[in-house]
Write an enzyme that holds these catalytic residues in place. Structure first.
Site, mmCIF file in Angstrom:
data_model
loop_
_atom_site.group_PDB
_atom_site.id
_atom_site.type_symbol
_atom_site.label_atom_id
_atom_site.label_comp_id
_atom_site.label_asym_id
_atom_site.label_seq_id
_atom_site.Cartn_x
_atom_site.Cartn_y
_atom_site.Cartn_z
ATOM 1 N N LYS A 197 -25.604 48.667 67.140
ATOM 2 C CA LYS A 197 -26.051 49.816 66.336
ATOM 3 C C LYS A 197 -27.158 50.607 67.026
ATOM 4 O O LYS A 197 -27.075 51.804 67.161
ATOM 5 C CB LYS A 197 -26.672 49.357 65.003
ATOM 6 C CG LYS A 197 -25.758 48.827 63.961
ATOM 7 C CD LYS A 197 -26.530 48.583 62.661
ATOM 8 C CE LYS A 197 -27.685 47.616 62.782
ATOM 9 N NZ LYS A 197 -27.318 46.204 62.962
ATOM 10 N N ARG B 203 -29.251 38.874 74.746
ATOM 11 C CA ARG B 203 -30.370 39.804 74.580
ATOM 12 C C ARG B 203 -31.691 39.028 74.540
ATOM 13 O O ARG B 203 -32.713 39.496 75.046
ATOM 14 C CB ARG B 203 -30.180 40.604 73.287
ATOM 15 C CG ARG B 203 -31.292 41.602 73.041
ATOM 16 C CD ARG B 203 -30.975 42.531 71.889
ATOM 17 N NE ARG B 203 -31.302 41.942 70.612
ATOM 18 C CZ ARG B 203 -31.000 42.485 69.438
ATOM 19 N NH1 ARG B 203 -30.352 43.615 69.377
ATOM 20 N NH2 ARG B 203 -31.351 41.911 68.320
ATOM 21 N N ARG C 203 -29.580 48.199 53.845
ATOM 22 C CA ARG C 203 -29.087 46.848 54.089
ATOM 23 C C ARG C 203 -28.827 46.100 52.798
ATOM 24 O O ARG C 203 -28.400 44.945 52.844
ATOM 25 C CB ARG C 203 -30.138 46.067 54.881
ATOM 26 C CG ARG C 203 -29.858 45.960 56.369
ATOM 27 C CD ARG C 203 -31.083 45.303 56.966
ATOM 28 N NE ARG C 203 -30.831 44.545 58.128
ATOM 29 C CZ ARG C 203 -31.050 44.987 59.373
ATOM 30 N NH1 ARG C 203 -31.448 46.209 59.592
ATOM 31 N NH2 ARG C 203 -30.838 44.192 60.390
ATOM 32 N N ARG D 143 -37.004 39.039 71.988
ATOM 33 C CA ARG D 143 -37.389 39.344 70.613
ATOM 34 C C ARG D 143 -37.553 38.036 69.853
ATOM 35 O O ARG D 143 -36.709 37.159 69.950
ATOM 36 C CB ARG D 143 -36.289 40.192 69.957
ATOM 37 C CG ARG D 143 -36.778 41.552 69.502
ATOM 38 C CD ARG D 143 -35.649 42.391 68.992
ATOM 39 N NE ARG D 143 -35.131 41.915 67.708
ATOM 40 C CZ ARG D 143 -34.242 42.603 67.009
ATOM 41 N NH1 ARG D 143 -33.782 43.759 67.468
ATOM 42 N NH2 ARG D 143 -33.803 42.132 65.870
ATOM 43 N N ARG E 38 -29.698 35.486 60.277
ATOM 44 C CA ARG E 38 -29.524 36.946 60.176
ATOM 45 C C ARG E 38 -28.073 37.299 59.886
ATOM 46 O O ARG E 38 -27.788 38.219 59.128
ATOM 47 C CB ARG E 38 -30.020 37.628 61.455
ATOM 48 C CG ARG E 38 -31.548 37.798 61.434
ATOM 49 C CD ARG E 38 -32.130 37.974 62.816
ATOM 50 N NE ARG E 38 -31.619 39.114 63.528
ATOM 51 C CZ ARG E 38 -31.519 39.169 64.864
ATOM 52 N NH1 ARG E 38 -31.896 38.146 65.597
ATOM 53 N NH2 ARG E 38 -31.064 40.240 65.438
#
Ligand code: ADP
Length: 189
Positions: free
Chosen positions: A13, A127, A88, A133, A144
Site C-alpha cells: 500500500k 522488510r 481500518r 521497523r 497484525r
C-alpha cells in the site's frame, strides 16, 4: 482525486500510494507514518499509540479519526489525496464518510490490494531486515494479519456496497502492480 488504499500489512500500500501521489501531485496521508512520527517525537499521542503499534493492534479509533480530520483540511489536500492505512475499522469508515459528506467531497474510489497471507509474511520479514521497523517481528506480524482479517477486511464489503470498490491483484512485480492501479484509476478526475 480522493482515494483510499486498502490491503493487508505488506501488500505494498505505502509503496504504491507514494508512486500514485507523485504522479498525480496529491499528498499521501498515511496514518501509520503519522503515528510513527508521533512516537519518534515523543508526543502525548505517540506515547498513547506506541503500545498498540508494538503489539500489532489498532490504535483507538478516536485518535486516528482526529488525525485524518485535521490532515484533510490542510491546503495541499484540497485537490485530493490518497489515504493509506485508513480507514481500518467500520467505525473509521463511517467517520470518514460523515466528515467527507460535510464538506461535500465524497471518496471516489476504494482500492483494495489483494495478496496471499503466506507472501505477506515473507515480504514483511524481508522488510524487517532492511528497515528494522519495531513491529516487523514474526509474532507481531502474525498479530497484525489477524487484526487485519478481523477488523479491516470487512471494509471490502463496505466499499463494495458503497459502489466504489476496485480490487487489484497485489502480486507480481512493483511495476506490474503500479500498472494495474493506474489502469483502475483511469477515468477518475
Ligand atoms: P502496515 O500496513 O504494514 O501494518 P501501517 O504503517 O499502516 O503498517 O500501520 C502500522 C501500525 O500503526 C498499525 O499496526 C496500527 O497499530 C497503527 N495504525 C495505522 N493506521 C491505523 C488506523 N487507521 N487505525 C488504527 N491503527 C492504525
Amino acid at each position: 482525486m480522493r482515494i483510499v488504499f486498502m490491503g493487508p500489512p505488506g501488500a505494498g500500500k505505502g509503496t504504491q500510494a507514494k508512486i500514485i501521489c507523485d504522479k498525480y501531485g496529491i499528498p499521501q496521508i498515511s496514518t501509520g507514518e503519522i503515528l510513527r512520527a508521533a512516537v519518534k517525537n515523543g508526543t502525548e499521542m505517540g506515547k498513547k499509540a506506541k503500545e498498540f503499534m508494538d503489539a500489532g493492534k489498532l490504535v483507538p479509533d478516536s485518535v486516528v479519526i482526529g488525525i485524518v480530520k485535521d490532515r484533510i483540511k490542510e491546503k495541499d489536500a484540497q485537490p485530493g489525496y490518497v489515504l493509506d492505512g485508513f480507514p481500518r475499522t467500520l467505525e473509521q469508515a463511517d467517520a470518514l464518510k460523515a466528515m467527507l459528506a460535510e464538506i461535500k467531497t465524497p471518496l471516489q474510489i476504494a482500492l483494495n490490494l489483494d495478496v496471499r497471507d503466506t507472501l505477506l509474511v515473507e515480504r514483511l520479514l524481508d522488510r524487517a531486515k532492511k528497515e528494522g521497523r519495531p513491529d516487523d517481528t514474526e509474532p507481531v506480524i502474525k498479530q497484525r494479519l489477524e487484526t487485519y482479517h478481523s477488523q479491516t477486511s470487512p471494509l471490502i464489503n463496505y466499499y463494495k456496497k458503497e459502489g466504489i470498490l476496485v480490487e487489484v491483484a497485489g502480486e507480481g512485480t512493483l511495476e506490474e502492480v503500479t500498472g494495474r492501479i493506474l489502469g483502475a484509476l483511469k477515468g477518475i478526475g
